[in-house]
Scaffold this motif. Structure first.
Motif, PDB file in Angstrom:
ATOM      1  N   ALA A  56       0.845  -1.196   0.000  1.00  0.00           N
ATOM      2  CA  ALA A  56       0.000   0.000   0.000  1.00  0.00           C
ATOM      3  C   ALA A  56       0.879   1.244   0.000  1.00  0.00           C
ATOM      4  CB  ALA A  56      -0.896  -0.007   1.224  1.00  0.00           C
ATOM      5  N   PRO A  57       0.577   2.192  -0.860  1.00  0.00           N
ATOM      6  CA  PRO A  57       1.423   3.385  -0.933  1.00  0.00           C
ATOM      7  C   PRO A  57       1.300   4.224   0.330  1.00  0.00           C
ATOM      8  CG  PRO A  57      -0.549   3.670  -2.262  1.00  0.00           C
ATOM      9  CD  PRO A  57      -0.580   2.255  -1.763  1.00  0.00           C
ATOM     10  N   LEU A  58       2.370   4.902   0.658  1.00  0.00           N
ATOM     11  CA  LEU A  58       2.344   5.776   1.817  1.00  0.00           C
ATOM     12  C   LEU A  58       1.608   7.045   1.426  1.00  0.00           C
ATOM     13  CD1 LEU A  58       6.059   5.392   2.870  1.00  0.00           C
ATOM     14  CD2 LEU A  58       4.098   4.500   4.083  1.00  0.00           C
ATOM     15  N   ALA A  59       0.290   6.923   1.276  1.00  0.00           N
ATOM     16  CA  ALA A  59      -0.485   8.014   0.721  1.00  0.00           C
ATOM     17  C   ALA A  59      -0.302   9.307   1.524  1.00  0.00           C
ATOM     18  CB  ALA A  59      -1.951   7.653   0.650  1.00  0.00           C
TER      19      ALA A  59
ATOM     20  N   LEU B  73       5.351  -0.936   8.455  1.00  0.00           N
ATOM     21  CA  LEU B  73       4.470  -0.299   9.451  1.00  0.00           C
ATOM     22  C   LEU B  73       3.274   0.400   8.816  1.00  0.00           C
ATOM     23  CD1 LEU B  73       6.852   1.151  12.167  1.00  0.00           C
ATOM     24  CD2 LEU B  73       5.403  -0.876  12.244  1.00  0.00           C
ATOM     25  N   ALA B  74       3.472   1.059   7.681  1.00  0.00           N
ATOM     26  CA  ALA B  74       2.366   1.814   7.084  1.00  0.00           C
ATOM     27  C   ALA B  74       1.190   0.898   6.726  1.00  0.00           C
ATOM     28  CB  ALA B  74       2.843   2.613   5.877  1.00  0.00           C
ATOM     29  N   TYR B  77      -0.424  -0.481  10.009  1.00  0.00           N
ATOM     30  CA  TYR B  77      -1.298   0.453  10.712  1.00  0.00           C
ATOM     31  C   TYR B  77      -2.631   0.606   9.976  1.00  0.00           C
ATOM     32  CZ  TYR B  77       2.348   2.046  13.946  1.00  0.00           C
ATOM     33  OH  TYR B  77       3.284   2.120  14.939  1.00  0.00           O
ATOM     34  N   ALA B  78      -2.563   0.653   8.645  1.00  0.00           N
ATOM     35  CA  ALA B  78      -3.798   0.789   7.867  1.00  0.00           C
ATOM     36  C   ALA B  78      -4.704  -0.416   8.130  1.00  0.00           C
ATOM     37  CB  ALA B  78      -3.477   0.912   6.379  1.00  0.00           C
ATOM     38  N   LEU B  79      -4.093  -1.604   8.172  1.00  0.00           N
ATOM     39  CA  LEU B  79      -4.871  -2.818   8.431  1.00  0.00           C
ATOM     40  C   LEU B  79      -5.426  -2.798   9.859  1.00  0.00           C
ATOM     41  CD1 LEU B  79      -5.781  -5.467   7.152  1.00  0.00           C
ATOM     42  CD2 LEU B  79      -3.630  -6.523   7.880  1.00  0.00           C
ATOM     43  N   ALA B  80      -4.635  -2.300  10.796  1.00  0.00           N
ATOM     44  CA  ALA B  80      -5.085  -2.224  12.197  1.00  0.00           C
ATOM     45  C   ALA B  80      -6.317  -1.321  12.301  1.00  0.00           C
ATOM     46  CB  ALA B  80      -3.969  -1.714  13.098  1.00  0.00           C
ATOM     47  N   ALA B 124       3.864  -5.101  15.083  1.00  0.00           N
ATOM     48  CA  ALA B 124       4.145  -3.802  14.470  1.00  0.00           C
ATOM     49  C   ALA B 124       4.863  -2.888  15.458  1.00  0.00           C
ATOM     50  CB  ALA B 124       2.845  -3.162  13.981  1.00  0.00           C
ATOM     51  N   GLY B 125       5.727  -3.445  16.261  1.00  0.00           N
ATOM     52  CA  GLY B 125       6.569  -2.622  17.130  1.00  0.00           C
ATOM     53  C   GLY B 125       6.113  -2.533  18.574  1.00  0.00           C
TER      54      GLY B 125
END
Ligand code: SF4
Ligand code: SF4
Ligand SMILES: [Zn+2]
Lengths: 215, 168
Positions: A56-59, B73-74, B77-80, B124-125
Motif C-alpha cells: 500500500a502506498p504511503l499516501a 508499518l504503514a 497500521y492501515a490494516l489495524a 508492528a513494534g
C-alpha cells in the motif's frame, strides 16, 4: 481430484471418499475445521507466480495514525504482554487504557452485515496481500506469520457471515460458537476442535460464546 | 545480580512437590503456591525437576524491541485501523441482534477481530511493554491526555513501573 482446505490443510480425496468432491452439497464443510466447501481449492492448482501486489502506498500521514479502536487493541495487546511476564498489576493498568479507547472509538454509521462482509473482503483482497508483500520484501518473518494467521481467520469470518446470511438462525440453532483465545479462529460445533486449525493450540484454549441469557 | 526468577503456573501444577526437594532456598515452599520472588535466586533447579512443566524461568530484563521498517508499518497500521472498524461494527450489530445465534456469532467476531488486531500490533513494534515504543506512547498520553475520561494515573504508573529497554 483432491481438494484442500485453505484453513487447516485437510485433504478431501475423491478416490478415498468414494464421493466426488464436486457432488458434495454446498452446505458440506471441512470435517476438521468447519470451513465451507466453497473455500476449498483443488490440490493441483498451479502455483500462480504470485503477482506481487504492491505494498500500500504511503499516501498520507493519516495512514500512520492509529484510530482509537486500534489503540484499544494495541493496549490490550500490551496487557497480554504483561500477563505473560506475570505482571498482573501492569496488565490491569494497560487494560484500563484499552477500555478507555474501546469506549472512545466512534460508532459505525448504519452498520450492516453486508457492510461488515465488505470490510472483511477488503482485508482479504488488499490489506493482507499488501502487508504480506511488504513483509516478504523486508524479510520480516513475524509479520508474515501474522498475515498467514490473520488471513485464515478473516477468511473464516467472511465465510461464516455469508453462511448466516443464507441460512439465518437455523445455522446456529442447537450448536455452539467457539473462539480460539490465541489466534481468534471461530469454530461452530458442539465441542471445540482438538487443535486449533490455524495456530495449533489445544481445545481448552477455545472460549465458548454465551448467549444473552446463558442457559 | 540474578537474571531469572521462577514462576509457577498454578493451572499446570499437580502438587507433586518435587520442586520443594530441590530448591536451595525454600522459595518454592509457600502456602499459596506462588513462588517467593525475594527468596528465589534463579538457579532453575525447580523448573528442571518439575514433571509437569509448570515452572518457567522468567527473565528480569528483556531485550530491546526488534526494529520494524516503515514500509511494513504503514500497511500494518492501515490494516489495524480496518480491523478496529470491523470490531466496532460487529459489536454494534451484536447489540442490535434479535436472534440469539446472530448475537453469539457477532460477539465471537468482535472478539476474534480484536485478537487478530492485538497480534498485528504486537508485531508492528509493540511486542514488549518495556519497549521504547510503548514508553513513547505512554509518555504522550500522560502529557496530553486524549480526553477528560482518560486514566492518566494508569499511564503515569506504567511509566514508573516499566523500565525502558531502548533507552541508551
Ligand atoms: S514440581 Fe511442578 S507440579 Fe510438582 S509441585 Fe512443583 S511446580 Fe507443581
Ligand atoms: S529457581 Fe532455584 S531458588 Fe528459585 S524457586 Fe526454583 S529452585 Fe528455588
Ligand atoms: Zn488458534
Amino acid at each position: 481430484m483432491r481438494a484442500i482446505c485453505p484453513i487447516c490443510g485437510y485433504v478431501y480425496d475423491d478416490a478415498a471418499e468414494g464421493v466426488p468432491f464436486a457432488s458434495l452439497p454446498d452446505s458440506w464443510s471441512c470435517p476438521m475445521c468447519g470451513a465451507p466447501k466453497l473455500m476449498f481449492e483443488p490440490e493441483a492448482a498451479p502455483a500462480a507466480p504470485a503477482a506481487q501486489p504492491a505494498a500500500a502506498p504511503l499516501a498520507d500521514d493519516d495512514m500512520q495514525q492509529l484510530s482509537a479502536g486500534a489503540l484499544a487493541a494495541l493496549c490490550s495487546n500490551l496487557a497480554r504482554g504483561c500477563e505473560k511476564q506475570y505482571k498482573e498489576e501492569e496488565a490491569a493498568l494497560f487494560r484500563q487504557i484499552a477500555d478507555f479507547y474501546t469506549a472512545a472509538a466512534p460508532a459505525a454509521e448504519d452498520p450492516s452485515l453486508e457492510g461488515l462482509a465488505a470490510l472483511f473482503r477488503a482485508d482479504l483482497d488488499g490489506g493482507y496481500p499488501g502487508l504480506s508483500a511488504a513483509a516478504k520484501a523486508g524479510g520480516d518473518r513475524g509479520t508474515q506469520r501474522v498475515c498467514v494467521w490473520g488471513e485464515k481467520v478473516t477468511n473464516m469470518l467472511y465465510a461464516l457471515l455469508a453462511r448466516y446470511q443464507r441460512e439465518g438462525e437455523a445455522f446456529l440453532q442447537d450448536t455452539q460458537v467457539w473462539v480460539c483465545s490465541v489466534c481468534g479462529f471461530v469454530y461452530i460445533g458442539g465441542a471445540p476442535p482438538e487443535l486449533c486449525p490455524v495456530c495449533k493450540v489445544p481445545a481448552w484454549k477455545f472460549d465458548k460464546i454465551e448467549g444473552r441469557r446463558p442457559a | 545480580m540474578k537474571k531469572l526468577i521462577a514462576v509457577r503456573n498454578l493451572r499446570l501444577c499437580t502438587k507433586d512437590c518435587l520442586c520443594l526437594y530441590v530448591c536451595p532456598t525454600g522459595a518454592s515452599d509457600t502456602e499459596n503456591s506462588v513462588i517467593d520472588t525475594t527468596k528465589c535466586i534463579g538457579c532453575g533447579s525447580c523448573a528442571g525437576a518439575c514433571p509437569s512443566g509448570a515452572i518457567s524461568m522468567v527473565p528480569l530484563d528483556y531485550p530491546p524491541q526488534q526494529k520494524k521498517s516503515e514500509a511494513v508499518l504503514a500497511p500494518a497500521y492501515a490494516l489495524a485501523n480496518a480491523k478496529a472498524r470491523q470490531e466496532q461494527a460487529a459489536r454494534q450489530l451484536a447489540a442490535a441482534a434479535e436472534g440469539d445465534g446472530l448475537y453469539r456469532l457477532l460477539t465471537a467476531m468482535a472478539r476474534s477481530v480484536r485478537l487478530v488486531n492485538e497480534d498485528l500490533l504486537r508485531e508492528a513494534g509493540y511486542m514488549l511493554p518495556q519497549s521504547g515504543n510503548a514508553h513513547a506512547l505512554l509518555q504522550r498520553l500522560a502529557d496530553e491526555p486524549p480526553g477528560p475520561a482518560f486514566p492518566t494515573a494508569a499511564a503515569r504508573s506504567l511509566l514508573a513501573r516499566l523500565p525502558n529497554n531502548d533507552e541508551p
